[in-house]
Design an enzyme around this catalytic site. Sequence first.
Site, PDB file in Angstrom:
ATOM      1  N   LYS A 137       0.833  -1.216   0.000  1.00  0.00           N
ATOM      2  CA  LYS A 137       0.000   0.000   0.000  1.00  0.00           C
ATOM      3  C   LYS A 137       0.863   1.259   0.000  1.00  0.00           C
ATOM      4  O   LYS A 137       0.652   2.177  -0.790  1.00  0.00           O
ATOM      5  CB  LYS A 137      -0.931   0.020   1.233  1.00  0.00           C
ATOM      6  CG  LYS A 137      -1.858  -1.196   1.336  1.00  0.00           C
ATOM      7  CD  LYS A 137      -2.762  -1.116   2.559  1.00  0.00           C
ATOM      8  CE  LYS A 137      -2.028  -1.137   3.892  1.00  0.00           C
ATOM      9  NZ  LYS A 137      -1.293  -2.413   4.150  1.00  0.00           N
ATOM     10  N   ARG A 145      -9.941   0.275   8.884  1.00  0.00           N
ATOM     11  CA  ARG A 145      -9.471  -1.072   9.184  1.00  0.00           C
ATOM     12  C   ARG A 145     -10.492  -1.883   9.971  1.00  0.00           C
ATOM     13  O   ARG A 145     -10.248  -3.058  10.233  1.00  0.00           O
ATOM     14  CB  ARG A 145      -8.208  -0.956  10.034  1.00  0.00           C
ATOM     15  CG  ARG A 145      -6.894  -1.315   9.346  1.00  0.00           C
ATOM     16  CD  ARG A 145      -5.809  -1.070  10.374  1.00  0.00           C
ATOM     17  NE  ARG A 145      -4.561  -1.704  10.140  1.00  0.00           N
ATOM     18  CZ  ARG A 145      -3.535  -1.165   9.487  1.00  0.00           C
ATOM     19  NH1 ARG A 145      -3.660   0.002   8.907  1.00  0.00           N
ATOM     20  NH2 ARG A 145      -2.403  -1.804   9.404  1.00  0.00           N
ATOM     21  N   ARG A 184      11.603  -5.240   5.106  1.00  0.00           N
ATOM     22  CA  ARG A 184      11.287  -3.828   4.832  1.00  0.00           C
ATOM     23  C   ARG A 184      12.208  -2.873   5.586  1.00  0.00           C
ATOM     24  O   ARG A 184      12.458  -3.050   6.770  1.00  0.00           O
ATOM     25  CB  ARG A 184       9.834  -3.563   5.244  1.00  0.00           C
ATOM     26  CG  ARG A 184       9.466  -2.086   5.278  1.00  0.00           C
ATOM     27  CD  ARG A 184       7.987  -1.843   5.224  1.00  0.00           C
ATOM     28  NE  ARG A 184       7.202  -2.452   6.274  1.00  0.00           N
ATOM     29  CZ  ARG A 184       5.866  -2.465   6.281  1.00  0.00           C
ATOM     30  NH1 ARG A 184       5.188  -1.919   5.293  1.00  0.00           N
ATOM     31  NH2 ARG A 184       5.227  -3.043   7.268  1.00  0.00           N
ATOM     32  N   ARG A 194      11.000  -0.749  11.211  1.00  0.00           N
ATOM     33  CA  ARG A 194       9.909  -0.588  12.172  1.00  0.00           C
ATOM     34  C   ARG A 194       9.993  -1.616  13.290  1.00  0.00           C
ATOM     35  O   ARG A 194      10.287  -2.782  13.052  1.00  0.00           O
ATOM     36  CB  ARG A 194       8.565  -0.714  11.450  1.00  0.00           C
ATOM     37  CG  ARG A 194       8.188   0.555  10.722  1.00  0.00           C
ATOM     38  CD  ARG A 194       7.041   0.369   9.782  1.00  0.00           C
ATOM     39  NE  ARG A 194       5.922  -0.365  10.357  1.00  0.00           N
ATOM     40  CZ  ARG A 194       4.787  -0.600   9.714  1.00  0.00           C
ATOM     41  NH1 ARG A 194       4.625  -0.163   8.474  1.00  0.00           N
ATOM     42  NH2 ARG A 194       3.825  -1.265  10.290  1.00  0.00           N
ATOM     43  N   ARG A 207      -0.727  -9.312  13.209  1.00  0.00           N
ATOM     44  CA  ARG A 207      -1.255  -8.297  12.277  1.00  0.00           C
ATOM     45  C   ARG A 207      -2.063  -8.941  11.154  1.00  0.00           C
ATOM     46  O   ARG A 207      -3.082  -8.407  10.731  1.00  0.00           O
ATOM     47  CB  ARG A 207      -0.100  -7.466  11.719  1.00  0.00           C
ATOM     48  CG  ARG A 207       0.393  -6.453  12.751  1.00  0.00           C
ATOM     49  CD  ARG A 207       1.808  -6.011  12.516  1.00  0.00           C
ATOM     50  NE  ARG A 207       1.995  -5.285  11.281  1.00  0.00           N
ATOM     51  CZ  ARG A 207       3.196  -5.064  10.724  1.00  0.00           C
ATOM     52  NH1 ARG A 207       4.282  -5.527  11.302  1.00  0.00           N
ATOM     53  NH2 ARG A 207       3.277  -4.372   9.628  1.00  0.00           N
TER      54      ARG A 207
HETATM   55  P1  ADP Z   1       1.015  -2.133   7.729  1.00  0.00           P
HETATM   56  O1  ADP Z   1       2.332  -1.882   7.101  1.00  0.00           O
HETATM   57  O2  ADP Z   1       0.987  -3.342   8.594  1.00  0.00           O
HETATM   58  O3  ADP Z   1      -0.145  -2.056   6.825  1.00  0.00           O
HETATM   59  P2  ADP Z   1       0.484   0.425   9.149  1.00  0.00           P
HETATM   60  O4  ADP Z   1       1.660   1.296   9.044  1.00  0.00           O
HETATM   61  O5  ADP Z   1      -0.705   0.752   8.347  1.00  0.00           O
HETATM   62  O6  ADP Z   1       0.943  -1.074   8.899  1.00  0.00           O
HETATM   63  O7  ADP Z   1       0.038   0.308  10.670  1.00  0.00           O
HETATM   64  C1  ADP Z   1       0.954  -0.023  11.698  1.00  0.00           C
HETATM   65  C2  ADP Z   1       0.196  -0.173  13.012  1.00  0.00           C
HETATM   66  O8  ADP Z   1      -0.427   1.081  13.345  1.00  0.00           O
HETATM   67  C3  ADP Z   1      -0.940  -1.183  12.994  1.00  0.00           C
HETATM   68  O9  ADP Z   1      -0.506  -2.507  13.263  1.00  0.00           O
HETATM   69  C4  ADP Z   1      -1.844  -0.632  14.107  1.00  0.00           C
HETATM   70  O10 ADP Z   1      -1.330  -0.943  15.391  1.00  0.00           O
HETATM   71  C5  ADP Z   1      -1.713   0.873  13.919  1.00  0.00           C
HETATM   72  N1  ADP Z   1      -2.739   1.395  12.961  1.00  0.00           N
HETATM   73  C6  ADP Z   1      -2.513   1.943  11.739  1.00  0.00           C
HETATM   74  N2  ADP Z   1      -3.658   2.303  11.149  1.00  0.00           N
HETATM   75  C7  ADP Z   1      -4.655   1.961  12.008  1.00  0.00           C
HETATM   76  C8  ADP Z   1      -6.079   2.043  11.976  1.00  0.00           C
HETATM   77  N3  ADP Z   1      -6.736   2.533  10.893  1.00  0.00           N
HETATM   78  N4  ADP Z   1      -6.767   1.591  13.048  1.00  0.00           N
HETATM   79  C9  ADP Z   1      -6.145   1.090  14.128  1.00  0.00           C
HETATM   80  N5  ADP Z   1      -4.815   0.959  14.224  1.00  0.00           N
HETATM   81  C10 ADP Z   1      -4.062   1.398  13.186  1.00  0.00           C
HETATM   82  P1  ADP Z   2       2.260  -1.814   3.230  1.00  0.00           P
HETATM   83  O1  ADP Z   2       2.276  -0.307   3.197  1.00  0.00           O
HETATM   84  O2  ADP Z   2       1.054  -2.399   2.577  1.00  0.00           O
HETATM   85  O3  ADP Z   2       2.489  -2.373   4.601  1.00  0.00           O
HETATM   86  P2  ADP Z   2       4.829  -1.596   1.793  1.00  0.00           P
HETATM   87  O4  ADP Z   2       4.500  -0.776   0.605  1.00  0.00           O
HETATM   88  O5  ADP Z   2       5.598  -0.959   2.895  1.00  0.00           O
HETATM   89  O6  ADP Z   2       3.500  -2.314   2.348  1.00  0.00           O
HETATM   90  O7  ADP Z   2       5.639  -2.891   1.258  1.00  0.00           O
HETATM   91  C1  ADP Z   2       6.197  -3.837   2.175  1.00  0.00           C
HETATM   92  C2  ADP Z   2       7.598  -4.226   1.718  1.00  0.00           C
HETATM   93  O8  ADP Z   2       7.516  -4.981   0.509  1.00  0.00           O
HETATM   94  C3  ADP Z   2       8.524  -3.051   1.408  1.00  0.00           C
HETATM   95  O9  ADP Z   2       9.837  -3.402   1.803  1.00  0.00           O
HETATM   96  C4  ADP Z   2       8.422  -2.893  -0.114  1.00  0.00           C
HETATM   97  O10 ADP Z   2       9.644  -2.381  -0.671  1.00  0.00           O
HETATM   98  C5  ADP Z   2       8.171  -4.317  -0.572  1.00  0.00           C
HETATM   99  N1  ADP Z   2       7.240  -4.402  -1.714  1.00  0.00           N
HETATM  100  C6  ADP Z   2       6.172  -3.610  -1.988  1.00  0.00           C
HETATM  101  N2  ADP Z   2       5.538  -4.001  -3.116  1.00  0.00           N
HETATM  102  C7  ADP Z   2       6.216  -5.095  -3.568  1.00  0.00           C
HETATM  103  C8  ADP Z   2       6.060  -5.971  -4.719  1.00  0.00           C
HETATM  104  N3  ADP Z   2       5.053  -5.807  -5.600  1.00  0.00           N
HETATM  105  N4  ADP Z   2       6.956  -6.976  -4.854  1.00  0.00           N
HETATM  106  C9  ADP Z   2       7.965  -7.158  -3.956  1.00  0.00           C
HETATM  107  N5  ADP Z   2       8.157  -6.369  -2.866  1.00  0.00           N
HETATM  108  C10 ADP Z   2       7.301  -5.350  -2.675  1.00  0.00           C
END
Ligand code: ADP
Ligand code: ADP
Length: 218
Positions: free
Chosen positions: A16, A91, A130, A164, A175
């Site tokens: 995302k 979420r 990541r 992270r 998660r």
């Molecule tokens: P991911 O890379 O797992 O999609 P995010 O960066 O979106 O992670 O979120 C990291 C953490 O922040 C989540 O595991 C949760 O603890 C908190 N968080 C983020 N967005 C939300 C939300 N919309 N509602 C509740 N908790 C959230």
């Molecule tokens: P989210 O925001 O959904 O948690 P990220 O965009 O941070 O996910 O992606 C998670 C990890 O996977 C990062 O290290 C990113 O560079 C890698 N990544 C993202 N998209 C792809 C893909 N299509 N193929 C392989 N690795 C990816």
Amino acid sequence: MTGKRLILMGPPGGGKGTQAKVLEDAYGIVQLSTGDMLRAAVAAGTDLGKQAKTIMDAGNLVSDEIVIGMISERLDEADCANGFILDGFPRTVAQAEGLDLMLKDKGIVLDSVVEIRVPDQKLVDRITGRFTCSKCGEGYHDTFKLPKTADTCDACGNTEFTRRADDNAETVKSRLKTYHEQTSPLLPFYESRGLLAVVDGDQEMGAVTIEIKRVLDS
Ligand code: ADP
Ligand code: ADP
Ligand code: ZN
């Protein structure tokens, strides 16, 4: 085409954030990531940040009221006027209902909800590999996206990176469980309104971007 208002849904590590960064430039819209906002509060050491840290480190969800309030305030800022990407929000069903109310209230209509679909077994590697530029936030991966010059950010030349606290194999499990139990029920909710488009996230990053743009431009 510009001026898109969308929700980017998908599991943790699904891509995302990666895709949101590309769409920001392509469509002149802003990424609103509740995860980034919460991490900023943790780094700033605010009361909210202190509360959120324990919850985030365990891979659980922060309260609906907190994230709904954060997004509602953020949407009122001027840079959202041309469009936005909700990344990591909503979420839960309560957050989706909260979003509905606030959008109605603000007179905003969503264009699309894009689900980036990736099988669970791929997500552990995505998340444990990541890392992020500590200066500009550009995302990288130990296997799938290393900087072009070793240890130097492609985007800004910085040489420091962060990982992270919650990106470890144990937290990933909770998660993912949370995603399947609390977030994936939103998909049929948006599908029934004709808003949902599913994109195959299990392909290289550029191919995923092409699919998302095809949805947004159609
Ligand atoms: P991911 O890379 O797992 O999609 P995010 O960066 O979106 O992670 O979120 C990291 C953490 O922040 C989540 O595991 C949760 O603890 C908190 N968080 C983020 N967005 C939300 C939300 N919309 N509602 C509740 N908790 C959230
Ligand atoms: P989210 O925001 O959904 O948690 P990220 O965009 O941070 O996910 O992606 C998670 C990890 O996977 C990062 O290290 C990113 O560079 C890698 N990544 C993202 N998209 C792809 C893909 N299509 N193929 C392989 N690795 C990816
Ligand atoms: Zn950088």
